[in-house]
Scaffold this motif. Structure first.
Motif, PDB file in Angstrom:
ATOM      1  N   GLN A  95       0.795  -1.231   0.000  1.00 24.71           N
ATOM      2  CA  GLN A  95       0.000   0.000   0.000  1.00 24.71           C
ATOM      3  C   GLN A  95       0.829   1.284   0.000  1.00 24.71           C
ATOM      4  N   MET A  96       2.131   1.189   0.238  1.00 25.67           N
ATOM      5  CA  MET A  96       2.977   2.380   0.181  1.00 25.67           C
ATOM      6  C   MET A  96       2.379   3.530   0.984  1.00 25.67           C
ATOM      7  N   ARG A  97       2.050   3.255   2.244  1.00 30.36           N
ATOM      8  CA  ARG A  97       1.382   4.254   3.064  1.00 30.36           C
ATOM      9  C   ARG A  97       2.172   5.562   3.085  1.00 30.36           C
ATOM     10  N   LYS A  98       1.491   6.658   2.726  1.00 30.64           N
ATOM     11  CA  LYS A  98       2.062   8.017   2.704  1.00 30.64           C
ATOM     12  C   LYS A  98       3.198   8.166   1.697  1.00 30.64           C
ATOM     13  N   ASP A 464      -3.711   0.785  -6.770  1.00 30.94           N
ATOM     14  CA  ASP A 464      -2.496   0.983  -5.979  1.00 30.94           C
ATOM     15  C   ASP A 464      -2.833   1.785  -4.724  1.00 30.94           C
ATOM     16  N   GLY A 465      -2.024   1.582  -3.682  1.00 26.21           N
ATOM     17  CA  GLY A 465      -2.163   2.377  -2.472  1.00 26.21           C
ATOM     18  C   GLY A 465      -3.247   1.922  -1.525  1.00 26.21           C
ATOM     19  N   TYR A 466      -4.054   0.954  -1.947  1.00 23.90           N
ATOM     20  CA  TYR A 466      -5.215   0.561  -1.156  1.00 23.90           C
ATOM     21  C   TYR A 466      -5.514  -0.919  -1.310  1.00 23.90           C
ATOM     22  N   SER A 467      -6.243  -1.441  -0.331  1.00 27.76           N
ATOM     23  CA  SER A 467      -7.082  -2.614  -0.541  1.00 27.76           C
ATOM     24  C   SER A 467      -8.519  -2.128  -0.493  1.00 27.76           C
ATOM     25  N   VAL A 468      -9.420  -2.924  -1.087  1.00 25.06           N
ATOM     26  CA  VAL A 468     -10.827  -2.527  -1.173  1.00 25.06           C
ATOM     27  C   VAL A 468     -11.701  -3.675  -0.682  1.00 25.06           C
ATOM     28  N   ASN A 487     -22.631  -7.293   0.268  1.00 24.00           N
ATOM     29  CA  ASN A 487     -22.175  -7.891   1.525  1.00 24.00           C
ATOM     30  C   ASN A 487     -21.523  -6.780   2.353  1.00 24.00           C
ATOM     31  N   LYS A 488     -22.208  -6.355   3.392  1.00 29.51           N
ATOM     32  CA  LYS A 488     -21.701  -5.246   4.209  1.00 29.51           C
ATOM     33  C   LYS A 488     -21.150  -5.725   5.554  1.00 29.51           C
ATOM     34  N   TRP A 489     -20.782  -7.019   5.595  1.00 34.99           N
ATOM     35  CA  TRP A 489     -20.299  -7.558   6.856  1.00 34.99           C
ATOM     36  C   TRP A 489     -18.883  -8.133   6.740  1.00 34.99           C
ATOM     37  N   ASP A 490     -18.680  -9.109   5.840  1.00 36.96           N
ATOM     38  CA  ASP A 490     -17.385  -9.798   5.791  1.00 36.96           C
ATOM     39  C   ASP A 490     -16.857  -9.948   4.365  1.00 36.96           C
ATOM     40  N   ALA A 491     -17.094  -8.925   3.530  1.00 37.59           N
ATOM     41  CA  ALA A 491     -16.575  -8.951   2.155  1.00 37.59           C
ATOM     42  C   ALA A 491     -15.053  -9.050   2.163  1.00 37.59           C
ATOM     43  N   LEU A 492     -14.515  -9.722   1.158  1.00 36.07           N
ATOM     44  CA  LEU A 492     -13.067  -9.895   1.069  1.00 36.07           C
ATOM     45  C   LEU A 492     -12.388  -8.539   0.845  1.00 36.07           C
ATOM     46  N   TYR A 493     -11.322  -8.316   1.597  1.00 31.60           N
ATOM     47  CA  TYR A 493     -10.551  -7.072   1.542  1.00 31.60           C
ATOM     48  C   TYR A 493      -9.277  -7.365   0.770  1.00 31.60           C
ATOM     49  N   ARG A 494      -9.166  -6.853  -0.447  1.00 29.51           N
ATOM     50  CA  ARG A 494      -8.053  -7.197  -1.331  1.00 29.51           C
ATOM     51  C   ARG A 494      -7.753  -6.035  -2.271  1.00 29.51           C
ATOM     52  N   SER A 495      -6.696  -6.176  -3.075  1.00 28.03           N
ATOM     53  CA  SER A 495      -6.305  -5.077  -3.968  1.00 28.03           C
ATOM     54  C   SER A 495      -6.661  -5.328  -5.432  1.00 28.03           C
ATOM     55  N   THR A 496      -7.029  -6.574  -5.791  1.00 28.45           N
ATOM     56  CA  THR A 496      -7.269  -6.912  -7.197  1.00 28.45           C
ATOM     57  C   THR A 496      -8.526  -7.762  -7.310  1.00 28.45           C
ATOM     58  N   THR A 497      -9.496  -7.295  -8.069  1.00 33.55           N
ATOM     59  CA  THR A 497     -10.756  -8.030  -8.184  1.00 33.55           C
ATOM     60  C   THR A 497     -11.097  -8.305  -9.640  1.00 33.55           C
ATOM     61  N   GLN A 498     -11.725  -9.443  -9.868  1.00 33.11           N
ATOM     62  CA  GLN A 498     -12.158  -9.795 -11.213  1.00 33.11           C
ATOM     63  C   GLN A 498     -13.530  -9.211 -11.498  1.00 33.11           C
ATOM     64  N   VAL A 499     -13.783  -8.960 -12.805  1.00 30.70           N
ATOM     65  CA  VAL A 499     -15.102  -8.538 -13.273  1.00 30.70           C
ATOM     66  C   VAL A 499     -15.423  -9.421 -14.473  1.00 30.70           C
ATOM     67  N   THR A 505     -18.777  -5.605 -10.779  1.00 33.28           N
ATOM     68  CA  THR A 505     -18.220  -5.834  -9.444  1.00 33.28           C
ATOM     69  C   THR A 505     -18.157  -4.492  -8.737  1.00 33.28           C
ATOM     70  N   ALA A 506     -18.635  -4.462  -7.486  1.00 32.58           N
ATOM     71  CA  ALA A 506     -18.636  -3.230  -6.698  1.00 32.58           C
ATOM     72  C   ALA A 506     -17.666  -3.354  -5.539  1.00 32.58           C
ATOM     73  N   VAL A 507     -16.923  -2.268  -5.275  1.00 32.45           N
ATOM     74  CA  VAL A 507     -15.968  -2.247  -4.168  1.00 32.45           C
ATOM     75  C   VAL A 507     -16.170  -0.964  -3.363  1.00 32.45           C
ATOM     76  N   TYR A 508     -15.817  -1.052  -2.086  1.00 34.63           N
ATOM     77  CA  TYR A 508     -15.754   0.122  -1.207  1.00 34.63           C
ATOM     78  C   TYR A 508     -14.293   0.367  -0.859  1.00 34.63           C
ATOM     79  N   VAL A 509     -13.916   1.648  -0.815  1.00 39.66           N
ATOM     80  CA  VAL A 509     -12.542   1.982  -0.461  1.00 39.66           C
ATOM     81  C   VAL A 509     -12.530   3.215   0.447  1.00 39.66           C
ATOM     82  N   SER A 510     -11.778   3.104   1.537  1.00 37.54           N
ATOM     83  CA  SER A 510     -11.631   4.208   2.488  1.00 37.54           C
ATOM     84  C   SER A 510     -10.415   5.028   2.097  1.00 37.54           C
TER      85      SER A 510
END
Length: 597
Positions: A95-98, A464-468, A487-499, A505-510
């Motif tokens: 994630q190269m934080r900062k 880059d820089g995140y997981s989603v 899925n708003k409870w235990d969705a997989l947290y990752r950096s690369t998703t297939q479509v 495919t929908a992702v959330y990112v902070s």
């Protein structure tokens, strides 16, 4: 003689002074260990599919060396470019934080010219898991240059499974006999790359399971194991554009981790792994070892009768094996009448909320489903189209064209006109165009991204820089009503998703990581033809607490070329290293001089 003694004494004095300075110097994250790597990236000749060809090696290895570190360690990698073209390495999933300065893509870094060095300096901050690095420019990954990254958990954080008896990295991916520069020319000429020539496993071709399909004399990968023991397999799809189904004959795959997240522990007979994705499995050697067993990675979502040769085969060899593997390969998924098999398999992979993460707190303590979305983007891709006479790919009707000046450097030096901060939140209802349009992300906002795949092939997307949080996927056209299925409870947290094709495919990112970050298709041909964008996250307070300052060794190009000084010792592998590397090099050099009789 007296002059020699005096010289040695003076050199030793300088060494001691430098060591004192090093000890007193305020280093970033000085309490955490630092590991140093010195890599030459060069061409070597190999014959993975029985035909000699030019591949890219890192430190003379293909695949390259493994970066094996622990959470919060600092990593310093001095890279010398011995290729005949520009080079950048990117660190997929780190994630190269900062610190987008070390991300290794054209939006943040000037490329390393041939014969030059550049040193990456970053921290694997608050991460664990399995990742990989690769060259990010011009289809170079199609020639190799990739290797693994292992980030181990700290001792204070429990891991939700017993320590395995061994750790095995396996790089799988489709492969062409053509040089990557020839593949580039095909795309530049508007041609499709066509069917790959095979699938490699750890840079090697298939075991000769079939004398008709596999010629004699090909070197294949053998994984040596002991009966009764359990091994961690870290599998990375480092290929070009082909989704692969991974399986080990007669063995179950216990999934435990995906791109830095401990998963619910579920057994799979096989798993689809898409381009750019990484998984960890625990595999127990519980078979009778009457013979060796096949390890298989075969092409998915294609006409299998035509694509039979696009299959990677390695060998699992028990120490007490009774003979070589033989007979037919284990069957791939039979989903001819069950089109949702792969998607439902992907949906079944969930985050283990009871497991520790990189910090000593539960992964599930971040209740992402309760956070209000502040920004929403629907990103639609289409089949390749002709724009200005060239074959291009698009997101929301825009085909990205990288400027000669990295976006983040342009910001830092107040250079305007390099890009526009107007990437559309929805697909444009106008003819596709080429541009450098950037997503304007709000610092500490919470973004929903929906990838709508209107192409006929599976696409994978990486940020880059995140997981989603991968909160949803389905076939058909995404609408706002689809949010009810998330899925708003235990969705997989990752950096690369297939479509999947004809799906979303929908992702959330902070958005808590300041910088300019690449959002891209991991499929190399799609990426090369323009299917990417950048996302800009700025802290209005402009403080070093949320973004590190520009590195001292930064390279300049484009509008900032005038700032670049010649690399005085570009033929020395110690040149262009970071302050820490420079200091260490001088200490070692002077120490050796002091010892000269």
């Amino acid at each position: 003689m007296e002059e020699v003694v005096a010289g040695r004494a003076a050199a030793l004095t300088v060494v001691l002074l430098l060591m004192a300075v090093a000890a007193a110097a305020p280093l970033c994250c000085a309490d955490d260990p630092t590991v140093f790597f010195d890599w030459h990236v060069s061409y070597v000749t190999a014959s993975p599919l029985g035909v000699p060809q030019q591949v890219i090696a890192v430190a003379k290895q293909f695949p390259g060396p493994i970066v094996n570190v622990t959470t919060n360690w600092n990593v310093v990698v001095n890279v010398r470019n011995n290729l005949d073209e520009d080079l950048l390495l990117t660190w997929d999933g780190i994630q190269m934080r900062k610190n987008c300065w070390a991300d290794g893509v054209l939006g943040t870094n000037c490329p390393i010219p041939p014969g030059w060095n550049w040193t990456y300096d970053f921290q694997v901050k608050d991460q664990i898991g399995s990742f990989f690095y690769f060259p990010s420019l011009g289809l170079q990954r199609a020639a190799g240059g990739y290797g693994g990254i292992i980030v181990n958990s700290r001792d204070v954080v429990p891991v939700p499974f017993a320590k395995p008896d061994g750790d095995i990295n396996l790089f799988i991916g489709d492969w062409y006999i053509k040089n990557h520069t020839d593949l580039r020319k095909m795309l530049d000429d508007g041609k499709d790359l066509g069917m790959p020539d095979g699938v490699l496993m750890n840079g090697k071709g298939p075991y000769r399971y079939n004398s008709t399909l596999v010629p004699d004399g090909i070197d294949y990968e053998t994984i040596n194991v002991e009966p009764g023991k359990t091994y961690r397999f870290r599998i990375h799809n480092v290929g070009i554009s082909t989704s692969l189904n991974f399986r080990i004959q007669n063995h179950n795959l216990l999934l435990v981790e995906a791109e830095g997240t401990h998963t619910l522990q579920q057994e799979y007979a096989n798993l689809d792994i898409h381009v750019g994705q990484s998984y960890s499995f625990l595999v127990t050697m519980d078979q009778n070892a009457s013979s060796d067993y096949y390890i298989v990675a075969s092409a998915r979502f294609v006409n299998e009768s035509l694509w039979t040769r696009v299959t990677g085969v390695a060998v699992l060899h028990y120490s007490n094996s009774g003979g070589k593997a033989s007979g037919p390969l284990p069957d791939p998924p039979n989903d001819f009448y069950y089109k949702g098999f792969s998607m439902n398999q992907a949906r079944s992979i969930r985050t283990n909320l009871s497991a520790g993460a990189a910090r000593p707190n539960p992964q599930g303590s971040f209740r992402y489903g309760l956070i209000n979305v502040t920004q929403a983007y629907l990103l639609r891709n289409m089949p390749p189209v002709i724009i200005d006479g060239k074959l291009r790919t698009t997101l929301n009707g825009i085909s990205y064209s990288p400027p000669t000046t990295p976006l983040r450097l342009a910001d830092h030096h107040n250079k305007t006109g390099v890009y526009t901060l107007d990437f559309p939140t929805r697909p444009l209802d106008q003819p596709p165009r080429i541009g450098t349009s950037v997503i304007n992300g709000s610092y500490r906002g919470f973004m929903e991204m929906v990838f709508q795949n209107d192409d006929t092939r599976v696409q994978t997307y990486h940020i880059d820089g995140y997981s989603v949080f991968v909160v949803g996927m389905d076939y058909g056209e995404w609408t706002e009503d689809c949010r009810d299925t998330y899925n708003k409870w235990d969705a997989l947290y990752r950096s690369t998703t297939q479509v999947f094709p004809g799906a979303w495919t929908a992702v959330y990112v902070s958005l808590d990581n300041v910088g300019i970050w690449n959002v891209r298709a991991e499929n190399l041909d799609t990426w090369y033809l323009g299917q990417e964008a950048y996302m800009r996250i700025v802290n209005p307070e402009r403080t070093n607490k949320t973004e590190l300052p520009v590195p001292d060794n930064v390279l300049y190009c484009g509008l900032l070329q005038y700032l670049q000084k010649p690399q005085a010792h570009k033929h020395s592998s110690a040149s262009s290293v970071s302050n820490r590397g420079n200091l260490l090099a001088w200490i070692l050099l002077l120490a050796s001089l002091a010892m000269v009789p």
